[in-house]
Enzyme design. Structure first.
Site, PDB file in Angstrom:
ATOM      1  N   ARG A 167       0.791  -1.222   0.000  1.00  0.00           N
ATOM      2  CA  ARG A 167       0.000   0.000   0.000  1.00  0.00           C
ATOM      3  C   ARG A 167       0.824   1.272   0.000  1.00  0.00           C
ATOM      4  O   ARG A 167       0.750   2.058  -0.921  1.00  0.00           O
ATOM      5  CB  ARG A 167      -0.942  -0.029   1.195  1.00  0.00           C
ATOM      6  CG  ARG A 167      -1.872   1.129   1.192  1.00  0.00           C
ATOM      7  CD  ARG A 167      -2.998   0.917   2.136  1.00  0.00           C
ATOM      8  NE  ARG A 167      -2.648   1.304   3.468  1.00  0.00           N
ATOM      9  CZ  ARG A 167      -3.518   1.302   4.477  1.00  0.00           C
ATOM     10  NH1 ARG A 167      -4.757   0.886   4.283  1.00  0.00           N
ATOM     11  NH2 ARG A 167      -3.152   1.666   5.671  1.00  0.00           N
TER      12      ARG A 167
ATOM     13  N   CYS B 198       7.565   5.796  -4.126  1.00  0.00           N
ATOM     14  CA  CYS B 198       8.757   6.544  -3.716  1.00  0.00           C
ATOM     15  C   CYS B 198       8.410   8.030  -3.723  1.00  0.00           C
ATOM     16  O   CYS B 198       7.928   8.549  -4.727  1.00  0.00           O
ATOM     17  CB  CYS B 198       9.890   6.252  -4.694  1.00  0.00           C
ATOM     18  SG  CYS B 198      11.170   7.523  -4.609  1.00  0.00           S
TER      19      CYS B 198
ATOM     20  N   ASN C 134      -3.358   8.618   1.969  1.00  0.00           N
ATOM     21  CA  ASN C 134      -3.822   7.942   3.170  1.00  0.00           C
ATOM     22  C   ASN C 134      -2.630   7.516   4.005  1.00  0.00           C
ATOM     23  O   ASN C 134      -1.724   6.849   3.492  1.00  0.00           O
ATOM     24  CB  ASN C 134      -4.629   6.693   2.798  1.00  0.00           C
ATOM     25  CG  ASN C 134      -5.327   6.098   3.997  1.00  0.00           C
ATOM     26  OD1 ASN C 134      -6.277   6.679   4.516  1.00  0.00           O
ATOM     27  ND2 ASN C 134      -4.846   4.961   4.472  1.00  0.00           N
ATOM     28  N   GLU C 135      -2.629   7.940   5.255  1.00  0.00           N
ATOM     29  CA  GLU C 135      -1.555   7.554   6.176  1.00  0.00           C
ATOM     30  C   GLU C 135      -0.190   7.552   5.492  1.00  0.00           C
ATOM     31  O   GLU C 135       0.494   6.524   5.431  1.00  0.00           O
ATOM     32  CB  GLU C 135      -1.846   6.194   6.815  1.00  0.00           C
ATOM     33  CG  GLU C 135      -3.019   6.242   7.765  1.00  0.00           C
ATOM     34  CD  GLU C 135      -3.179   4.972   8.591  1.00  0.00           C
ATOM     35  OE1 GLU C 135      -2.642   3.921   8.183  1.00  0.00           O
ATOM     36  OE2 GLU C 135      -3.849   5.035   9.630  1.00  0.00           O
TER      37      GLU C 135
ATOM     38  N   GLU D 166     -10.238   7.931  11.803  1.00  0.00           N
ATOM     39  CA  GLU D 166     -10.554   6.501  11.796  1.00  0.00           C
ATOM     40  C   GLU D 166     -10.432   5.946  13.202  1.00  0.00           C
ATOM     41  O   GLU D 166      -9.548   6.356  13.968  1.00  0.00           O
ATOM     42  CB  GLU D 166      -9.547   5.716  10.940  1.00  0.00           C
ATOM     43  CG  GLU D 166      -9.583   5.976   9.470  1.00  0.00           C
ATOM     44  CD  GLU D 166      -8.527   5.138   8.743  1.00  0.00           C
ATOM     45  OE1 GLU D 166      -8.109   4.077   9.256  1.00  0.00           O
ATOM     46  OE2 GLU D 166      -8.101   5.564   7.666  1.00  0.00           O
TER      47      GLU D 166
ATOM     48  N   TRP E  19      -5.293  -6.364  12.397  1.00  0.00           N
ATOM     49  CA  TRP E  19      -3.831  -6.395  12.362  1.00  0.00           C
ATOM     50  C   TRP E  19      -3.169  -6.423  13.730  1.00  0.00           C
ATOM     51  O   TRP E  19      -1.950  -6.456  13.808  1.00  0.00           O
ATOM     52  CB  TRP E  19      -3.291  -5.237  11.513  1.00  0.00           C
ATOM     53  CG  TRP E  19      -3.865  -3.899  11.859  1.00  0.00           C
ATOM     54  CD1 TRP E  19      -4.961  -3.324  11.276  1.00  0.00           C
ATOM     55  CD2 TRP E  19      -3.430  -2.994  12.858  1.00  0.00           C
ATOM     56  NE1 TRP E  19      -5.227  -2.107  11.861  1.00  0.00           N
ATOM     57  CE2 TRP E  19      -4.297  -1.875  12.835  1.00  0.00           C
ATOM     58  CE3 TRP E  19      -2.380  -2.997  13.793  1.00  0.00           C
ATOM     59  CZ2 TRP E  19      -4.162  -0.792  13.703  1.00  0.00           C
ATOM     60  CZ3 TRP E  19      -2.249  -1.913  14.653  1.00  0.00           C
ATOM     61  CH2 TRP E  19      -3.129  -0.831  14.597  1.00  0.00           C
TER      62      TRP E  19
ATOM     63  N   GLU F 109      -8.042  -7.048   4.983  1.00  0.00           N
ATOM     64  CA  GLU F 109      -8.895  -6.337   5.942  1.00  0.00           C
ATOM     65  C   GLU F 109     -10.306  -6.894   6.016  1.00  0.00           C
ATOM     66  O   GLU F 109     -11.221  -6.244   6.534  1.00  0.00           O
ATOM     67  CB  GLU F 109      -8.891  -4.834   5.635  1.00  0.00           C
ATOM     68  CG  GLU F 109      -7.570  -4.218   6.070  1.00  0.00           C
ATOM     69  CD  GLU F 109      -7.426  -2.740   5.772  1.00  0.00           C
ATOM     70  OE1 GLU F 109      -8.292  -2.176   5.086  1.00  0.00           O
ATOM     71  OE2 GLU F 109      -6.413  -2.167   6.218  1.00  0.00           O
TER      72      GLU F 109
ATOM     73  N   HIS G  86     -11.554  -6.931   9.474  1.00  0.00           N
ATOM     74  CA  HIS G  86     -11.519  -5.665  10.220  1.00  0.00           C
ATOM     75  C   HIS G  86     -12.954  -5.232  10.501  1.00  0.00           C
ATOM     76  O   HIS G  86     -13.822  -5.332   9.639  1.00  0.00           O
ATOM     77  CB  HIS G  86     -10.820  -4.603   9.376  1.00  0.00           C
ATOM     78  CG  HIS G  86     -10.413  -3.391  10.160  1.00  0.00           C
ATOM     79  ND1 HIS G  86     -11.331  -2.487  10.666  1.00  0.00           N
ATOM     80  CD2 HIS G  86      -9.193  -2.945  10.542  1.00  0.00           C
ATOM     81  CE1 HIS G  86     -10.673  -1.539  11.317  1.00  0.00           C
ATOM     82  NE2 HIS G  86      -9.377  -1.794  11.267  1.00  0.00           N
TER      83      HIS G  86
END
Ligand code: GLA
Ligand code: ZN
Length: 676
Positions: free
Chosen positions: A112, A116, A150-151, A311, A319, A359, A362
């Protein structure tokens, strides 16, 4: 620029992935979300491959439908740019987009956080997608915010990153001689004569694996690489940010952060985000203080005294090593805990549980069963109904902190890259020693960086302040001189921002403020603590014992054993109108409780309220009044005595001064007082 301020309600919802489902399911999603009082969805987080099948083609047909559906159903959208994971075709045709690991291994497509940050292709195609999206959807007035990627995270050691690193160094140092000076390259014959002799510090160069720890032989360059990588990734955020703002200048832009995430210097990131949002996934055994500390950190970095809980899981993650369910009431409790520490919105990952890949187990608002008669759906609905009723009561509320704990990313990196004196020394532990004691006494705390003003605080805890950056000693001097109380600890004031020792004795530039001089540091193996007495009790002196001399300070306590028995371990110095404390070792929770309590009381600071252990009290002050949050983290019923009259916001009843307030296990109360 806050989030939800203009909608005047607490935004409630989460990541919604209708693109993973047939359209028949969408109507059912809408029905269920309405039922749960959800008013907001984060859309389009991972759709890059679907939106862009090749270099020049974009396909928004499905997203158009989703945008319509969401708008028709009265939902606000937090609109993501989908650049958190690149398409497979892009990796095949533009391999510069792939990352190289610490050991030199070039990755292939997959995973994910896979682009780079210095890849020309990534820097071309990511903002281009953001531009296509914002141009297409800018007239949707239900877009409450943009959510870049995202993150963001991770690191890369490819040739492009190497090149960019050398440019970054040129910009920073100007001359190669300055690099040599700052890295102390005369050690081990490292002198550089030309910029292109400098390579990235990784397992192929300065780093090696020592008992599972990634250690460096040259701290200066490794530290710079961390700064550079954080900056490189931040530039990627900013490329998209600029594109979005050009088209929608009034819509706030964020990206979701991760609390104490070591790789990115979020205090720097916060300056470039319109509001801070973050993803909170406490482990089942995290204490309430640990979770609160993360919230307080996140609240502090954007300079707005608030954040968005972007979130959290409604029930379970996939996880954690062992995916324990959040017990009944815990999701609600943790949501209010976030609000108590500054959250203006509560969001879940995810609305509907996915069926494939990592996921699928999840937690989600809508489970695989797709039913509304589940425990989780009922809890989500109850909370949604409550938040709706609360309206905007705590939105933009501020935390009235007179106490600050310093946290600095550079210092975090530097302390933990240090070869010696002890691998047992962890910056976060030192910070949480003090924070936990403050938290247990319901003292509002700001977690601040080195750039923050100290004037508004009465007490500043700056534990393990190993690195004293240019000018910071002066800031502390001013703070103490004006009457502030400073507390710092062992292994402080040792180096400058290049990780070069400040000669002339530890703690370097802090010696005069603290009125001491540290001669040696004794690192203790596990199980071999020294001891000292404070307030009539004996406490352990563990991990590191500074052996120090008084130079004006008073001695509060001395070591009990060893060759430095009888020498000072805790000192206090009067500096101007204020005081500067030095705690020369690490001790136990019991010590920090007592010590911090003494410091706080002497400074005239009171906790929000007295509560039994495990019951948290926090306050947010708005223009109209204050909301007191009472949070019972315990498994059993607890009781508090109210000190004044309140309105119970969830029950809509009046509470009397001196009245008893009973909190059920995991229970929450929001108590309102109008401004006089
Ligand atoms: C992160 C991500 C989400 C999801 C969750 C799972 O926070 O942002 O996309 O992967 O973790 O916990
Ligand atoms: Zn790279």
């Amino acid at each position: 620029m806050g989030y939800g301020k203009h909608v005047k309600k607490i935004l409630y919802g989460g990541d919604y992935n209708p693109e993973q489902w047939p359209e028949e399911v969408w109507q059912e999603d809408m029905r269920m979300m309405k039922k749960a009082h959800i008013n907001m969805v984060t859309l389009n987080v991972f759709s890059w491959a679907a939106l862009q099948p090749d270099e020049d083609t974009y396909d928004f047909a499905k997203l158009d439908k989703i945008m319509e559906l969401v708008r028709e159903n009265g939902l606000q959208a937090c609109m993501a740019t989908s650049t958190g994971a690149h398409p497979a075709w892009m990796a095949k045709r533009h391999p510069d987009i792939l990352r190289t690991e610490n050991n030199g291994m070039k990755r292939k497509f997959g995973g994910r956080h896979n682009s780079c940050p210095n890849s020309p292709s990534y820097r071309k195609y990511a903002p281009r997608l953001a531009k296509e999206l914002v141009r297409r959807y800018k007239d949707y007035d239900n877009i409450a915010a943009w959510h870049v990627s995202n993150e963001f995270g991770g690191e890369c050691y490819c040739e492009n990153c190497g090149k960019a690193f050398r440019e970054w160094l040129k910009e920073k140092y100007g001359t190669i001689e300055e690099v040599n000076r700052c890295y102390n390259t005369s050690f081990w014959s490292h002198t550089f004569y030309d910029w292109d002799e400098i390579v990235l510090p990784n397992f192929l160069s300065e780093h090696f694996d020592y008992d599972g720890r990634n250690v460096t032989m040259f701290q200066g360059i490794s530290l710079d690489y961390r700064r550079f990588m954080s900056d490189s990734i931040l530039e990627c955020f900013r490329l998209e940010y600029d594109v979005l703002k050009r088209e929608m200048p009034d819509t706030p832009v964020t990206t979701n952060l991760m609390g104490f995430y070591k790789e990115l210097d979020y205090q720097k990131w916060g300056k470039y985000m319109d509001f801070v949002s973050w993803d909170s996934y406490p482990m089942p055994d995290n204490t309430p203080a640990e979770t609160a500390l993360n919230h307080d950190l996140m609240r502090g970095i954007g300079g707005q005294d608030s954040f968005v809980l972007m979130e959290q899981t409604p029930s379970v993650t996939n996880w954690h090593p062992c995916c324990r369910l959040k017990r009944p009431g815990v999701m609600r409790l943790l949501s209010y805990q976030a609000a108590a520490h500054g959250a203006d919105a509560v969001q879940f990952f995810q609305i509907r549980r996915t069926v494939g890949a990592c996921e699928k187990f999840h937690g989600a608002v809508i489970d695989h069963a797709g039913r509304e008669d589940t425990r989780v759906f009922r809890e989500v609905t109850q909370l949604g109904e409550e938040l709706e009723r609360l309206g905007d009561v705590f939105l933009d509320g501020r935390t009235p902190a007179e106490t600050a704990v310093l946290f600095d990313w550079d210092n975090w990196w530097a302390v933990e890259y240090s070869a010696g004196p002890s691998v047992r020394m962890k910056y976060l532990d030192a910070v949480s020693d003090y924070y936990t004691a403050l938290h247990s006494q319901n003292i509002p705390v700001d977690i601040i960086g080195v750039e923050e003003d100290l004037d508004r605080y009465k007490v500043v805890f700056a534990p393990l302040l190993y690195m004293t950056k240019e000018g910071y000693d002066e800031k502390l001097r001013r703070f103490a001189a004006n009457g502030g109380t400073l507390v710092t600890t062992y292994f402080s004031g040792i180096v400058d921002e290049h990780d070069l020792v400040l000669p002339g004795g530890y703690p370097g530039k802090l010696k005069d403020i603290l009125g001491i001089w540290v001669e040696e540091q004794d690192a203790l193996p596990e199980g071999e603590a020294n001891a000292f007495v404070y307030g009539g009790e004996e406490y352990p002196a563990d991990i590191l014992c500074d052996i120090l001399h008084l130079q004006g300070a008073g001695c509060v306590s001395t070591y009990q054993k060893d060759f430095y028995q009888g020498t000072p371990v805790i000192t206090v110095n009067t500096y101007g109108k204020g005081k500067a404390w030095y705690v020369g070792t690490r001790s136990s929770r019991g010590f920090y409780q007592t010590f911090v309590n003494d410091i706080i009381r002497e400074a005239g600071i009171r906790g929000v309220m007295e509560t039994p252990e495990g019951v948290e009290a926090a306050v947010r002050e708005t223009e109209k009044g204050a909301v007191l949050f009472l949070l019972n983290h315990n498994e059993k019923e607890e009781e508090v005595i109210l000190e004044k009259e309140y309105r119970d916001l969830l029950e809509n009843t009046a509470c009397h001064s001196q009245g008893r307030m009973v909190l059920p296990p995991k229970g929450v109360k929001l108590l309102w007082t109008e401004k006089q």
